[in-house]
Design an enzyme around this catalytic site. Structure first.
Site, short mmCIF file in Angstrom:
data_model
loop_
_atom_site.label_atom_id
_atom_site.label_comp_id
_atom_site.label_asym_id
_atom_site.label_seq_id
_atom_site.Cartn_x
_atom_site.Cartn_y
_atom_site.Cartn_z
N GLY A 82 76.72 58.02 113.58
CA GLY A 82 77.45 58.69 114.66
C GLY A 82 76.72 58.46 115.98
O GLY A 82 76.01 57.47 116.16
N LYS B 146 71.00 68.63 112.05
CA LYS B 146 70.85 70.00 112.54
C LYS B 146 71.92 70.89 111.92
O LYS B 146 73.10 70.72 112.20
CB LYS B 146 70.92 70.01 114.07
CG LYS B 146 69.70 69.31 114.68
CD LYS B 146 69.73 69.20 116.17
CE LYS B 146 68.40 68.64 116.69
NZ LYS B 146 68.42 68.34 118.12
N ALA C 173 71.76 62.40 122.50
CA ALA C 173 71.76 61.00 122.05
C ALA C 173 71.99 59.99 123.17
O ALA C 173 71.28 58.97 123.25
CB ALA C 173 72.81 60.82 120.95
N LYS D 143 69.52 76.60 117.46
CA LYS D 143 69.76 76.46 118.91
C LYS D 143 71.23 76.11 119.20
O LYS D 143 71.74 76.41 120.27
CB LYS D 143 68.79 75.46 119.54
CG LYS D 143 68.84 74.06 118.94
CD LYS D 143 69.71 73.12 119.69
CE LYS D 143 70.06 71.90 118.87
NZ LYS D 143 70.77 70.87 119.61
N GLN E 90 78.47 71.34 115.70
CA GLN E 90 77.59 71.98 114.73
C GLN E 90 77.46 73.49 114.95
O GLN E 90 77.25 74.25 114.02
CB GLN E 90 76.19 71.33 114.78
CG GLN E 90 76.19 69.83 114.54
CD GLN E 90 76.61 69.44 113.14
OE1 GLN E 90 76.25 70.09 112.17
NE2 GLN E 90 77.40 68.39 113.02
N1 LIG Z 1 74.40 63.60 119.12
C1 LIG Z 1 73.26 64.14 119.50
O1 LIG Z 1 72.96 64.19 120.70
C2 LIG Z 1 72.33 64.67 118.46
C3 LIG Z 1 71.00 64.81 118.81
C4 LIG Z 1 70.11 65.31 117.87
C5 LIG Z 1 70.59 65.62 116.59
N2 LIG Z 1 71.89 65.47 116.27
C6 LIG Z 1 72.32 65.78 114.89
O2 LIG Z 1 72.50 64.57 114.18
C7 LIG Z 1 73.45 64.78 113.14
C8 LIG Z 1 74.48 63.66 113.19
O3 LIG Z 1 75.19 63.75 114.40
P1 LIG Z 1 75.77 62.50 115.18
O4 LIG Z 1 75.78 62.89 116.61
O5 LIG Z 1 75.05 61.23 114.81
O6 LIG Z 1 77.25 62.40 114.55
P2 LIG Z 1 78.66 62.49 115.32
O7 LIG Z 1 79.11 63.90 115.38
O8 LIG Z 1 78.57 61.68 116.58
O9 LIG Z 1 79.63 61.64 114.41
C9 LIG Z 1 80.23 62.10 113.24
C10 LIG Z 1 79.83 61.14 112.12
O10 LIG Z 1 80.32 61.63 110.89
C11 LIG Z 1 80.89 60.53 110.18
N3 LIG Z 1 81.85 61.05 109.23
C12 LIG Z 1 83.11 61.46 109.46
N4 LIG Z 1 83.67 61.86 108.31
C13 LIG Z 1 82.74 61.70 107.33
C14 LIG Z 1 82.70 61.94 105.93
N5 LIG Z 1 83.76 62.45 105.28
N6 LIG Z 1 81.55 61.70 105.25
C15 LIG Z 1 80.48 61.21 105.90
N7 LIG Z 1 80.44 60.95 107.22
C16 LIG Z 1 81.56 61.20 107.93
C17 LIG Z 1 81.47 59.67 111.26
O11 LIG Z 1 81.66 58.38 110.80
C18 LIG Z 1 80.38 59.73 112.32
O12 LIG Z 1 79.38 58.79 112.05
C19 LIG Z 1 74.03 66.17 113.35
O13 LIG Z 1 73.39 67.07 112.47
C20 LIG Z 1 73.64 66.51 114.78
O14 LIG Z 1 73.48 67.89 114.99
C21 LIG Z 1 72.77 64.97 117.19
#
Ligand SMILES: NC(=O)c1ccc[n+]([C@@H]2O[C@H](COP(=O)([O-])OP(=O)(O)OC[C@H]3O[C@@H](n4cnc5c(N)ncnc54)[C@H](O)[C@@H]3O)[C@@H](O)[C@H]2O)c1
Length: 349
Positions: free
Chosen positions: A12, A120, A153, A204, A298
């Protein structure tokens, strides 16, 4: 020592930003195999498979557009193929998917594989709270570290300076992950208080929703600072309640603590959607679908998980801010009651 193969489980917004770093770092180190597998949840974009787009154009056009991924990051749609031969797993999917993915990869991992969770969120277990890293440990029997921090990100992908925190149970593994993930503009501290680091990252997001409500009513920076302070107090109290003596106060001063809380209450999708929730009166689910183009929220989900855990302990009243976020998102409590919640909140906990 043979070079360790790295697999990123998830692609993602954050998964893709971290793939950019990992792809560069493995080339500069002889500890890691220079080709990185990235498991991609397959979807069609304008008639083409996302994996095919990533492998030809080296860009995740849906979740991290306008950033090139290194060509040594290879997108793979089958999870079992992606983890084959991997010794280092980086888990970065929305937390609601992790248990099922672990079940799928369970019998396909080699001896000595280690993992790090960038996820998270929390989950519930029979005894109350369950950490996402605990789900991974239990299902896959790996040593699991965590990485949390003030790391929106898109800013990380733009290589703007930030800090991050690795929480490790095994210090040597924590250092391996630091080598994999650190860059001059992504500075990492390793601490041994892994569970607190992880809880900070999850909790958070609830506070960010409250900050978004406050923004929705145009309450200004002083109010938001109060949300942040009271939210931080609830985070500390929650960590002490569930992790007990092991919680180290200094961990809240690391990037995973105060810094991540601040950045999420100003930037970030949870704050943004919560602000729109107040302004539009649409449901959280509608706004997630409308505003996030497939990205997952989240904060509201974590507030529900936390609420369940607190209810079982009969402790809901001790966490008025966390409870208000849940009740506003899911139980029809009026969003403006976030103000009474702040007015009546205990000054100290
Ligand atoms: N985006 C940020 O800025 C950020 C920063 C730090 C931590 N995080 C954490 O990282 C984690 C991942 O977030 P992200 O931002 O990479 O994701 P995202 O919310 O951008 O994307 C959603 C992801 O889920 C996938 N998805 C959809 N349906 C699915 C299914 N049925 N099974 C498996 N995967 C599926 C999608 O393909 C996509 O890759 C989360 O826990 C988030 O809190 C995010």
């Amino acid at each position: 020592m043979p070079a360790k193969k790295v697999c990123i489980v998830g692609s993602g917004n954050w998964g893709s930003a971290i793939a950019k770093i990992i792809g560069h770092n493995v080339r500069a180190s002889n500890r890691f195999d220079p080709v990185v597998n990235m498991w991609v949840y397959e979807e069609m974009i304008d008639g083409r498979k996302l994996t095919e787009i990533i492998n030809t154009e080296h860009e995740n056009v849906k979740y991290l557009p306008n950033h090139k991924l290194p060509a040594n990051v290879v997108a793979i749609p089958e999870l079992v193929d992606a983890v084959k031969g991997a010794k280092v797993l980086v888990f970065v999917v929305p937390h609601q998917f992790i248990a099922k993915l672990c079940d799928q990869m369970k019998n396909h991992l080699g001896e000595g594989t280690i993992g790090i969770s960038l996820i998270k969120g929390i989950s519930e277990g029979p005894d109350g709270l369950k950490l996402v890293s605990d789900i991974i440990r239990e299902k896959l029997e790996l040593d699991v570290s965590v990485l949390m921090g003030a790391n929106i990100a898109n800013e990380v992908a733009e290589e703007k300076f930030c800090e991050s925190t690795i929480g490790a149970r095994n210090e040597a593994n924590g250092q391996i992950f630091k080598e994999l993930l650190q860059t001059p503009n992504f500075r990492i501290t390793v601490v041994m208080d892994s569970d607190t680091v992880e809880l900070c990252g999850a909790l958070k997001n609830i506070v960010a929703v409250a900050a978004g409500f406050s923004d929705g009513f145009g309450l200004g920076d002083n109010t938001k600072a109060a949300v942040i302070r009271l939210g931080m107090m609830e985070m500390v109290a929650f960590a002490r309640l569930f992790l007990g003596e092991s919680v180290c106060s200094e961990t809240f001063l690391e990037s995973c603590g105060v810094a991540d809380l601040i950045t999420t209450c100003y930037g970030g999708r949870n704050r943004r959607v919560a602000e729109a929730f107040v302004k539009t009166s649409k449901s959280i689910t509608e706004l997630e679908a409308e505003m996030l183009n497939g990205q997952k929220l989240q904060g509201p989900q974590t507030s529900a998980d936390v609420y369940n855990v607190l209810q079982k302990k009969d402790m809901v009243n001790k966490f008025p801010l966390f409870a208000a976020v849940y009740q506003i998102c899911f139980e029809g409590r009026l969003a403006k009651e976030i103000i009474t919640c702040l007015q009546n909140h205990p000054e100290h906990m």
